[in-house]
Design an enzyme around this catalytic site. Structure first.
Site, short mmCIF file in Angstrom:
data_model
loop_
_atom_site.label_atom_id
_atom_site.label_comp_id
_atom_site.label_asym_id
_atom_site.label_seq_id
_atom_site.Cartn_x
_atom_site.Cartn_y
_atom_site.Cartn_z
N SER A 149 0.84 -1.20 0.00
CA SER A 149 0.00 0.00 0.00
C SER A 149 0.87 1.24 0.00
O SER A 149 2.00 1.23 0.52
CB SER A 149 -0.89 0.01 1.24
OG SER A 149 -1.57 1.25 1.39
N TYR A 162 -1.54 -0.38 10.38
CA TYR A 162 -1.70 -0.76 8.97
C TYR A 162 -0.52 -0.28 8.15
O TYR A 162 0.08 -1.04 7.38
CB TYR A 162 -3.00 -0.18 8.42
CG TYR A 162 -3.24 -0.52 6.97
CD1 TYR A 162 -3.68 -1.79 6.61
CD2 TYR A 162 -3.02 0.42 5.96
CE1 TYR A 162 -3.89 -2.11 5.28
CE2 TYR A 162 -3.24 0.10 4.64
CZ TYR A 162 -3.67 -1.16 4.30
OH TYR A 162 -3.87 -1.48 2.98
#
Length: 266
Positions: A149, A162
């Protein structure tokens, strides 16, 4: 590029919806012989993915499994064993904890870190380990594509755990690309916003539309990327067209990263 996956065997974790589904359909459209569709909970949605795969002439094999569990990872790999090999493995399964105010350190816990790392990092490692012999069994090097990501590159995103887990996944991509060459190629994609239910959790349709418009207004390319937009880049990294690429992190974020400090490493 139709036909560049002719006869290939593909395994995708987290393939019931969103990016995983889009990857499954893309490889089927491009000629894959079989697609192993992994899902953790969404059986009905996974069946829909399988139906779309079959509509393009590929065999779909459904496997319910949690990549955080090593035994489950081995079951996913075993689902492809009858085909004798895995040509491409997409480590797409992922979870998050939504705590977007990164300054609120009490919004997340040590347990949040452990759960996210167990799925987003350890799960990908376990899948590669479980599939290693099958990835090495083909005539060409097997390809692994990890879904990282932009959060792992710039430290933004749904929460600190995350972003940290995706940064770790990107580093692991480098380590394993070096360690598993020349028989296996390992690369990663770093998406930004994707117009999927993942990004729209807790929003009604009006709220989701405002989010899309806000993203499109803020990124350099002025678009809100769809799952299909990102899938094309992921599939490229698993295709014969990228046969000389390994250890690479491809940022696919419509230019979001350009608004942050210069990137010295990916």
């Amino acid at each position: 590029m139709s036909g560049d996956f002719d006869g290939l065997i593909v395994a995708i974790t987290g393939a019931s919806t969103g990016l995983g589904r889009a990857i499954a359909v893309e490889v089927a459209e491009r000629g894959a012989k079989a697609v192993v569709v992994n899902y953790a909970r969404s059986a009905a949605e996974a069946e829909e993915t399988a139906d779309r795969v079959r509509a393009h002439g590929a065999e779909a094999v459904l496997v319910q499994a949690d990549v955080a569990d090593d035994a489950d990872c081995r079951r996913i790999a075993e689902a492809a064993a009858g085909f004798g090999r895995i040509d491409a493995l997409f480590n797409n399964a992922g979870v998050t904890k939504f705590a977007q105010n990164h300054a609120d350190l009490d919004a997340v816990s040590g347990e949040d870190f452990l759960r996210l790392y167990q799925v987003n990092v350890v799960g990908a490692f376990q899948m590669i380990r479980a599939a290693r012999a099958l990835l090495e069994a083909g005539e060409r090097p097997g390809a692994v594509v990890n879904t990282s990501s932009i959060a792992g590159v710039t430290g933004i995103g749904s929460s600190v755990p995350y972003a940290a887990s995706k940064g770790a996944l990107t580093t692991m991509t480098l380590s394993l690309a070096r360690a598993l060459a020349p028989k296996i190629r390992v690369n990663a994609i770093c998406p930004g916003f994707i117009d999927t239910p993942w990004f729209g959790r807790g929003l009604d349709e009006a709220g989701l539309e405002r989010l899309r418009q806000g993203v499109a207004a803020s990124v350099p390319l002025k678009v809100a990327s769809t799952a299909e937009d990102i899938a094309a880049s992921a599939v490229f990294l698993a295709s014969p067209h990228s046969r000389h690429i390994t250890g690479e992190t491809l940022i696919v974020d419509a230019g979001t990263h350009l608004g942050y400090a210069p990137l010295r490493a990916r």
